[in-house]
Each structure stands twice: as C-alpha cells, then as structure tokens.
Design a protein around this motif. Sequence first.
Motif: not given
Length: 329
Positions: A307-311, A313, A29, A32-34
């Motif tokens: 799901p708004t913060r992590f996805k 890989t 996991r 989403i935002k780097t």
Amino acid sequence: MLRLELSSSRMGSFMTCPQKHHYQHALGRVPIKTSEALSFGRLWHRIMEVWWAGGSDSDRLTKSLMVIGSEEIDPYDQAKITVMIAGYTARWGREPIETVAVELPFSVPLVDPETGDKSDTWILCGTIDKIVRKNGKFYIVEHKTSSDDTSAGSDYWRRLAIDTQVSNYYIGAKAVGYDIEGCLYDVVAKPALRPLKATPEDKRKYKAGTKTLYANQRENDETPGEYENRVSESVLESPDSYYVRGEVSRLAEALERARRDVWEIAYTMDVQAEAGMAPRNTKACSQFGRMCEYFDVCSGAAELTDPTRFKNTDYRPSGKVLLDPELGF
C-alpha cells in the motif's frame, strides 16, 4: 451486457508490455507516485481545459495561474509552467478559433473491418481534448507537452501520420456528430533549462586577489524567480521552437487501416487473456530515462499489494461498462 473499454492509453499499455497492462488495467493497481513527466503533462492538461474554455487573454491567463497555484508542486516547476502558459497565451490567444466542446467522451462499437461483426468483449472509447470551429469547419485539438524535437519535419510529426490515438479521435468525433476536417496537434516544448546550483566549495575558483568567483561559478543556488526570468528569456528568444501547432489529417484509407490495427490489438488481448498469459517485455523496463514503475514487482523486489507503492485505480474495475441497449451495441 458488460463490455470492456478499449482506449488508446490501454492499447498503448498493452503494446508496451502485456505484464504492465495486466497490473494496470486487469488488476487495477497503479503507482501512488507518478513520474515527474506524467505529473507535468497532467497539470498542463488541466490548464488547457480552463484556457480553452474561452474569455479574454487576461481571463484565460488568470484562470490558468489559479490552476497552477492550486497544485503543490516544486517551485522551479511552478516557475517553468508559469512561463509556458504566459508564452502560450501570447502565441495563440488571438487565433480565430471557437471552442465547441471540451473533454468530449465517446463510446462506439468495436467492429471487425472484414466482417462488420461487433466485438462481444470491447467498445472503443476515449475523451477528445477539444472540438473547435475554425474557418467554419470542425477540428479536433490534441494537447501535448514534449521534450523531443518538435520542429517541422522531425520524427515527432512523421509518427503522427499513423498515430492510433488521432485515428480513434476521428472515429469518435464522427460518432458523436462532428464531421472533422482535421486534427490540430498543439505541442508545447518543455524548456530544457535546469535550475543552476551553487558551485561546491571545494571546486570554487576566485579571481586573483578578490572574493569574486569566475563567471561560470555560483555562490548560491539560483532562486525560482531567477530561474523563471531565465526561462522567460529563452522562450522570448525563440517562441516558434516552443509552441508548435500542426494539422494532422486522416483520409478514409488511413482510418480503415487504423480500424484493422485496433481490431487486431483487441483480438491479441483476448487471446492472451483467455490463455492466462501476460508476458514481460524486458525491452520496455527502462524508457525515457527511468525504470518502469512495475519493475520491482516483475523482478520480485516488491509486491503489487504494497500500500505504500500502489493503490487501486479510480478507473472502473477492469474498465467494465454497462452499455445502454438503446445505443444498439
């Protein structure tokens, strides 16, 4: 037989914080935002791929600008990186270096340096930025952008004497058939200049009897074009402070020490995984002026499943690879 890929980035994640490593690599996991710094570095890496593919300076610059134009980035960042690649081309374009390989992957057995036994869990892998030929000899090229002091003799260069990634690239290059003379560490310092903002109205001061602000105050925000010109002036004034390339060598003894380090890191990872442990390193929660992307998960303020913060890989699940028996490991 399935084994796990042990890359320099994975080892770095584990050594920084085992809990972060667990989220990122074992569970797969990722945020989403780097971070801005990471996004900037990845874009520079893409630019270096097309630049080092060859061609005239004009072709290289044109292709690089096309990469920049294909990205949806802040216009001030676009201005900054446009200046950086123009300066890079002027600084290094005529260097007598031939590109031999770009983004060269390698996978080699992870071997216990004491016994010669191969790991049943891991393979050592990575992707070398470039292999080049200079004066008839092969060199690794590693690209980095940095906000640190990269001047000669700085701590930045001292640390590279024992950098694990460089050592692994020596090992990997030899495994795919290149006898490496050295590693050309290609560093670009990110301009520290920030876009100038308009002076708040309640703090503006005008020259007596006029509507002209004092020199250190502004009526409007600096435009991206104005910012680009200012950054360009700074680069032109001191190009050697922005573009630094140094050779990092590895003698046999240093490589042997690096192999021991990697083996012991892998062993520690195995022990913790078997025990179901992934301790948090609270000293690493804040680095480079920002909080770790997983901090809210560790502190209970967020869920890793959000799901708004992590996805998930795009990397292989758990980094597992099926090895070809013909490779002998």
